[in-house]
Design a protein around this motif. Structure first.
Motif, PDB file in Angstrom:
ATOM      1  N   ASP A 121      -1.012   5.040  10.295  1.00  0.00           N
ATOM      2  CA  ASP A 121      -0.713   4.076   9.232  1.00  0.00           C
ATOM      3  C   ASP A 121      -0.128   4.752   7.999  1.00  0.00           C
ATOM      4  O   ASP A 121       0.858   4.284   7.426  1.00  0.00           O
ATOM      5  N   THR A 122      -0.732   5.860   7.575  1.00  0.00           N
ATOM      6  CA  THR A 122      -0.230   6.510   6.358  1.00  0.00           C
ATOM      7  C   THR A 122       1.091   7.228   6.626  1.00  0.00           C
ATOM      8  O   THR A 122       1.932   7.344   5.730  1.00  0.00           O
ATOM      9  N   ASN A 152       3.677   4.591   6.322  1.00  0.00           N
ATOM     10  CA  ASN A 152       3.877   4.273   4.907  1.00  0.00           C
ATOM     11  C   ASN A 152       4.860   5.238   4.252  1.00  0.00           C
ATOM     12  O   ASN A 152       5.755   4.822   3.508  1.00  0.00           O
ATOM     13  N   LEU A 210       8.491   3.593   3.155  1.00  0.00           N
ATOM     14  CA  LEU A 210       8.722   3.446   1.714  1.00  0.00           C
ATOM     15  C   LEU A 210       9.882   4.310   1.248  1.00  0.00           C
ATOM     16  O   LEU A 210      10.603   3.945   0.302  1.00  0.00           O
ATOM     17  N   ALA A 217       0.165   3.440  -2.575  1.00  0.00           N
ATOM     18  CA  ALA A 217       0.115   2.794  -1.256  1.00  0.00           C
ATOM     19  C   ALA A 217      -1.031   3.384  -0.442  1.00  0.00           C
ATOM     20  O   ALA A 217      -1.322   4.575  -0.516  1.00  0.00           O
ATOM     21  N   GLU A 233       4.477   0.420  14.526  1.00  0.00           N
ATOM     22  CA  GLU A 233       4.558   1.613  13.684  1.00  0.00           C
ATOM     23  C   GLU A 233       5.045   2.818  14.485  1.00  0.00           C
ATOM     24  O   GLU A 233       5.890   3.592  14.012  1.00  0.00           O
ATOM     25  N   GLY A 247      -3.165   2.752   3.643  1.00  0.00           N
ATOM     26  CA  GLY A 247      -2.938   2.210   4.980  1.00  0.00           C
ATOM     27  C   GLY A 247      -4.015   1.300   5.505  1.00  0.00           C
ATOM     28  O   GLY A 247      -4.094   1.082   6.725  1.00  0.00           O
ATOM     29  N   THR A 262       0.321  -2.253   0.340  1.00  0.00           N
ATOM     30  CA  THR A 262      -0.475  -2.139   1.572  1.00  0.00           C
ATOM     31  C   THR A 262       0.337  -2.705   2.732  1.00  0.00           C
ATOM     32  O   THR A 262       0.161  -3.853   3.132  1.00  0.00           O
ATOM     33  N   LEU A 263       1.219  -1.905   3.267  1.00  0.00           N
ATOM     34  CA  LEU A 263       2.127  -2.364   4.321  1.00  0.00           C
ATOM     35  C   LEU A 263       1.395  -2.822   5.563  1.00  0.00           C
ATOM     36  O   LEU A 263       1.723  -3.858   6.154  1.00  0.00           O
ATOM     37  N   THR A 264       0.419  -2.065   5.999  1.00  0.00           N
ATOM     38  CA  THR A 264      -0.299  -2.407   7.230  1.00  0.00           C
ATOM     39  C   THR A 264      -0.946  -3.773   7.115  1.00  0.00           C
ATOM     40  O   THR A 264      -0.910  -4.581   8.058  1.00  0.00           O
ATOM     41  N   VAL A 306       1.356   7.865  -1.905  1.00  0.00           N
ATOM     42  CA  VAL A 306       0.752   7.375  -0.668  1.00  0.00           C
ATOM     43  C   VAL A 306      -0.531   8.160  -0.415  1.00  0.00           C
ATOM     44  O   VAL A 306      -0.520   9.392  -0.357  1.00  0.00           O
TER      45      VAL A 306
END
Length: 405
Positions: free
Chosen positions: A14-15, A18, A22, A116, A156, A118, A144-146, A7
């Motif tokens: 955001d990170t 993640n 994850l 990954a 989040e 963010g 890229t989840l966001t 990551v």
């Protein structure tokens, strides 16, 4: 055996999401990697490490790529006096590429299955990260989840809180990206095209009054001294300039430009050292380069800045442009003297053994020494020949010009 994911970790919301998501939801072994291009303090890096482990990371690493960022990007931006749209020193966009390359290299070293980041789907960074990973780490999955889950900030925050991570991610009015080559400012008044930023929006406040001179010494285009103090490492020289100039509020402006994805973007920035160094370097070049060296260097430097901003650093032509820019600096040695005042600076003069203003052929506006008055008259007559030929054949245009005067 669990899959490994790296990551790209900044410590932001955001990170952080993640890392936890994850690890908990997808069962990955999470490796949180913070690629530092000169924007993190030692304290911030320690906080990032503590955060990463609290969020569930198996391992945290700081990847210090500040020197590589200077060697492979900043020095060429100085050589080319690169300002995006004549305004912005390409701070964040240039460092993102080197952060992405460092992350990709680390992912390959540990045999990661995925990387990954963010980024959202609305900005430039998604392009910079994805393109770099696709080229530098082929076959490694990009997560890229966001972007893919269209996550909201509140979602989040709630997820992190529900799973025992109670850090307070406040919705701040402004967001900042801090790096060696400047700080970008987003949010707040920037969202209104008619408004500028107030004094309180800037991280570095104006504390100096009056004026002072600063002497920036260059050797073959690279900054090597500040006020007579020599630096073996250009990064430290840049930091020295920043410490002197930023208390004047120098280098603040607003950049408006076209994003990679096609919409317009607006960002505020404060970049005392970059703006001052580029101005001093360009000033020195006016004394030490020929007219056509300056002209053609400007052309390729404009392309270099555009390609760098638009995630094309890995395009092979960039190495060709860099070679041209470096060669152009062989005589750019000397000291540029600048005067600093609150919110602005001005050029004063230069001291260089390669000063082309100092010549035995004459002093501009004073006296010619390398030619006679008859030489001058003959030169001017020959120079006028194309115009005399044209208007001799198009008398009506000449008469029209006369009548309009």
């Amino acid at each position: 055996m669990s899959k490994k994911v790296v990551v790209a970790f900044s410590g932001g919301l955001d990170t952080s999401f993640n890392v936890m998501y994850l690890a908990l939801e997808k069962g990955y072994e999470v490796y949180a990697a913070c690629a530092d291009t000169g924007g993190f303090s030692a304290e911030q890096l320690m906080e990032n490490e503590a955060k990463a482990y609290k969020l569930g990371a198996k391992k945290y690493v700081t990847l210090d790529v500040t020197k590589e960022y200077y060697d492979k990007s900043i020095r060429y931006m100085i050589y080319g006096n690169v300002l995006r749209n004549g305004t912005y020193p390409i701070s964040v966009s240039s460092e993102r590429i080197f952060q992405a390359m460092a992350i990709a290299k680390y992912a390959k070293e540990i045999g990661a299955d995925a990387i990954a980041h963010g980024s959202t789907g609305a900005g430039n960074d998604q392009v910079r990260f994805d393109m770099t990973f696709l080229v530098m780490a082929p076959g490694v999955e990009i997560i890229t989840l966001t972007r893919d889950m269209a996550l909201t900030r509140q979602y989040e925050v709630d997820y992190l809180n529900q799973h025992g991570y109670s850090a307070d991610f406040k919705k701040l009015k402004y967001s900042y990206n801090v790096g060696l080559w400047g700080t970008s400012i987003c949010g707040g008044e920037i969202l209104d095209s008619a408004c500028g930023l107030p004094e309180t929006a800037y991280l570095k406040q104006v504390t100096k009054e009056g004026s002072e001179l600063i002497r920036l010494g260059f050797r073959k285009g690279q900054l090597v001294s500040v006020n007579g103090e020599d630096f073996d490492e250009p990064v430290k020289a840049i930091q020295k300039v920043e410490s002197i100039a930023s208390p004047y509020g120098i280098g603040r402006d607003m950049h408006v430009g076209d994003t990679i994805i096609g919409i317009k973007g607006r960002v505020g920035f404060e970049a005392a050292a970059p703006m001052l160094i580029i101005a001093a370097h360009k000033f020195l070049e006016k004394y030490t380069l020929s007219k056509w060296q300056q002209y053609w260097k400007d052309q390729v430097a404009n392309w270099y800045g555009m390609f760098l901003h638009e995630s094309q650093y890995l395009e092979p032509v960039m190495r060709d442009i860099e070679a041209m820019l470096e060669e152009s600096q062989r005589n750019v040695t000397g000291t540029a003297i600048m005067e600093l005042r609150p919110y602005c600076f001005s050029t004063v003069g230069v001291d260089s053994v390669n000063d082309l203003v100092k010549t035995k052929f004459g002093e501009y506006g004073e006296m010619q020494k390398g030619w006679t008055s008859e030489d001058a008259k003959g030169f001017i007559k020959v120079l006028s020949t194309p115009l005399r030929v044209y208007y001799a054949n198009h008398k009506e245009e000449g008469e029209k010009l006369e009548n309009e005067l």
